[in-house]
Write a protein that holds these residues in place. Structure first.
Motif, mmCIF file in Angstrom:
data_model
loop_
_atom_site.group_PDB
_atom_site.id
_atom_site.type_symbol
_atom_site.label_atom_id
_atom_site.label_comp_id
_atom_site.label_asym_id
_atom_site.label_seq_id
_atom_site.Cartn_x
_atom_site.Cartn_y
_atom_site.Cartn_z
ATOM 1 N N THR A 63 1.708 -18.447 -27.299
ATOM 2 C CA THR A 63 0.539 -17.737 -27.796
ATOM 3 C C THR A 63 0.362 -17.837 -29.303
ATOM 4 N N GLY A 64 1.480 -18.044 -30.030
ATOM 5 C CA GLY A 64 1.418 -18.087 -31.481
ATOM 6 C C GLY A 64 1.287 -16.727 -32.135
ATOM 7 N N HIS A 65 1.308 -15.663 -31.330
ATOM 8 C CA HIS A 65 1.181 -14.310 -31.864
ATOM 9 C C HIS A 65 2.502 -13.801 -32.415
ATOM 10 N N VAL A 66 2.406 -13.120 -33.528
ATOM 11 C CA VAL A 66 3.574 -12.446 -34.101
ATOM 12 C C VAL A 66 3.807 -11.189 -33.266
ATOM 13 N N PRO A 67 5.042 -10.939 -32.866
ATOM 14 C CA PRO A 67 5.281 -9.769 -32.021
ATOM 15 C C PRO A 67 4.987 -8.457 -32.733
ATOM 16 N N ALA A 68 4.545 -7.484 -31.961
ATOM 17 C CA ALA A 68 4.321 -6.141 -32.480
ATOM 18 C C ALA A 68 5.661 -5.487 -32.793
ATOM 19 N N ARG A 69 5.629 -4.411 -33.544
ATOM 20 C CA ARG A 69 6.873 -3.732 -33.898
ATOM 21 C C ARG A 69 7.514 -3.062 -32.691
ATOM 22 N N ARG A 70 6.724 -2.499 -31.810
ATOM 23 C CA ARG A 70 7.258 -1.756 -30.676
ATOM 24 C C ARG A 70 7.149 -2.607 -29.415
ATOM 25 N N LEU A 71 8.244 -3.237 -29.046
ATOM 26 C CA LEU A 71 8.243 -4.112 -27.877
ATOM 27 C C LEU A 71 9.044 -3.537 -26.721
ATOM 28 N N THR A 72 9.427 -2.283 -26.846
ATOM 29 C CA THR A 72 10.171 -1.651 -25.769
ATOM 30 C C THR A 72 9.511 -0.340 -25.360
ATOM 31 N N TRP A 73 9.818 0.057 -24.166
ATOM 32 C CA TRP A 73 9.377 1.331 -23.602
ATOM 33 C C TRP A 73 10.631 2.125 -23.307
ATOM 34 N N HIS A 74 10.626 3.407 -23.616
ATOM 35 C CA HIS A 74 11.809 4.245 -23.407
ATOM 36 C C HIS A 74 11.413 5.505 -22.651
ATOM 37 N N CYS A 75 12.274 5.905 -21.733
ATOM 38 C CA CYS A 75 12.060 7.125 -20.972
ATOM 39 C C CYS A 75 13.388 7.872 -20.883
ATOM 40 N N ALA A 76 13.396 9.115 -21.320
ATOM 41 C CA ALA A 76 14.581 9.964 -21.221
ATOM 42 C C ALA A 76 14.332 10.994 -20.134
ATOM 43 N N ILE A 77 15.244 11.072 -19.183
ATOM 44 C CA ILE A 77 15.120 12.001 -18.061
ATOM 45 C C ILE A 77 16.328 12.922 -18.078
ATOM 46 N N ARG A 78 16.082 14.206 -17.929
ATOM 47 C CA ARG A 78 17.161 15.191 -17.905
ATOM 48 C C ARG A 78 17.115 15.972 -16.608
ATOM 49 N N ASN A 79 18.260 16.177 -16.011
ATOM 50 C CA ASN A 79 18.389 16.995 -14.809
ATOM 51 C C ASN A 79 18.709 18.416 -15.260
ATOM 52 N N THR A 80 17.747 19.311 -15.111
ATOM 53 C CA THR A 80 17.951 20.696 -15.544
ATOM 54 C C THR A 80 18.333 21.600 -14.378
ATOM 55 N N THR A 81 18.680 21.005 -13.254
ATOM 56 C CA THR A 81 19.109 21.796 -12.100
ATOM 57 C C THR A 81 20.628 21.865 -12.075
ATOM 58 N N THR A 82 21.145 22.626 -11.161
ATOM 59 C CA THR A 82 22.598 22.725 -10.986
ATOM 60 C C THR A 82 23.104 21.711 -9.970
ATOM 61 N N VAL A 83 22.213 20.896 -9.433
ATOM 62 C CA VAL A 83 22.554 19.897 -8.421
ATOM 63 C C VAL A 83 23.004 18.607 -9.095
ATOM 64 N N GLU A 84 24.188 18.098 -8.720
ATOM 65 C CA GLU A 84 24.664 16.796 -9.216
ATOM 66 C C GLU A 84 23.928 15.693 -8.465
ATOM 67 N N LEU A 85 23.398 14.714 -9.168
ATOM 68 C CA LEU A 85 22.626 13.656 -8.527
ATOM 69 C C LEU A 85 23.462 12.460 -8.082
ATOM 70 N N ASP A 86 24.596 12.209 -8.713
ATOM 71 C CA ASP A 86 25.470 11.088 -8.348
ATOM 72 C C ASP A 86 24.673 9.802 -8.157
ATOM 73 N N ASP A 87 24.648 9.244 -6.955
ATOM 74 C CA ASP A 87 23.968 7.974 -6.700
ATOM 75 C C ASP A 87 22.446 8.106 -6.654
ATOM 76 N N ASP A 88 21.927 9.323 -6.643
ATOM 77 C CA ASP A 88 20.478 9.525 -6.619
ATOM 78 C C ASP A 88 19.807 9.047 -7.903
ATOM 79 N N TRP A 89 20.595 8.891 -8.986
ATOM 80 C CA TRP A 89 20.029 8.388 -10.237
ATOM 81 C C TRP A 89 19.420 7.002 -10.035
ATOM 82 N N VAL A 90 20.035 6.196 -9.186
ATOM 83 C CA VAL A 90 19.515 4.844 -8.928
ATOM 84 C C VAL A 90 18.134 4.934 -8.289
#
Length: 113
Positions: free
Chosen positions: A13-40
């Motif tokens: 394309t010849g385009h110079v890349p933008a500064r923000r080339l990533t996407w980030h998502c932070a997820i927190r489990n605020t319950t008392t339930v352990e998720l173990d393999d459910d994270w996948v």
């Protein structure tokens, strides 16, 4: 490895890349339930819902997930797909929240006090 799609896109394309080339998502489990393999499962739901890695899309974005504590998950992804196109991420935050809410409902998770 996350930057390879960008490296392939630049000469084409010849385009110079933008500064923000990533996407980030932070997820927190605020319950008392352990998720173990459910994270996948939750990671897959968020990636599908946001368009980072829709089901059965071989040209989807590259991503990595890190379970950083008992109740936390961080997902980071490139915004350039394997085929060199930009991912369609408009409203990604809303889609990620929706995927988390559906996951919580399906698994009977309720926030702790």
């Amino acid at each position: 490895m996350l930057d390879e799609p960008l490296a392939l896109r630049q000469p084409r394309t010849g385009h110079v890349p933008a500064r923000r080339l990533t996407w980030h998502c932070a997820i927190r489990n605020t319950t008392t339930v352990e998720l173990d393999d459910d994270w996948v499962e939750l990671t897959r739901e968020v990636l599908d819902g946001t368009g980072i890695e829709p089901d059965d899309d071989p040209a989807a974005c590259r991503w990595a997930a890190l379970r950083n504590q008992a109740g936390g998950l961080d997902i980071v992804a490139t915004v350039i797909r394997q085929d060199g196109r930009w991912a369609r991420l408009h409203g990604g935050t809303d889609f990620a929240r929706s995927a988390c809410a559906i996951f919580a409902h399906d698994h009977g998770l309720h926030p702790s006090a």
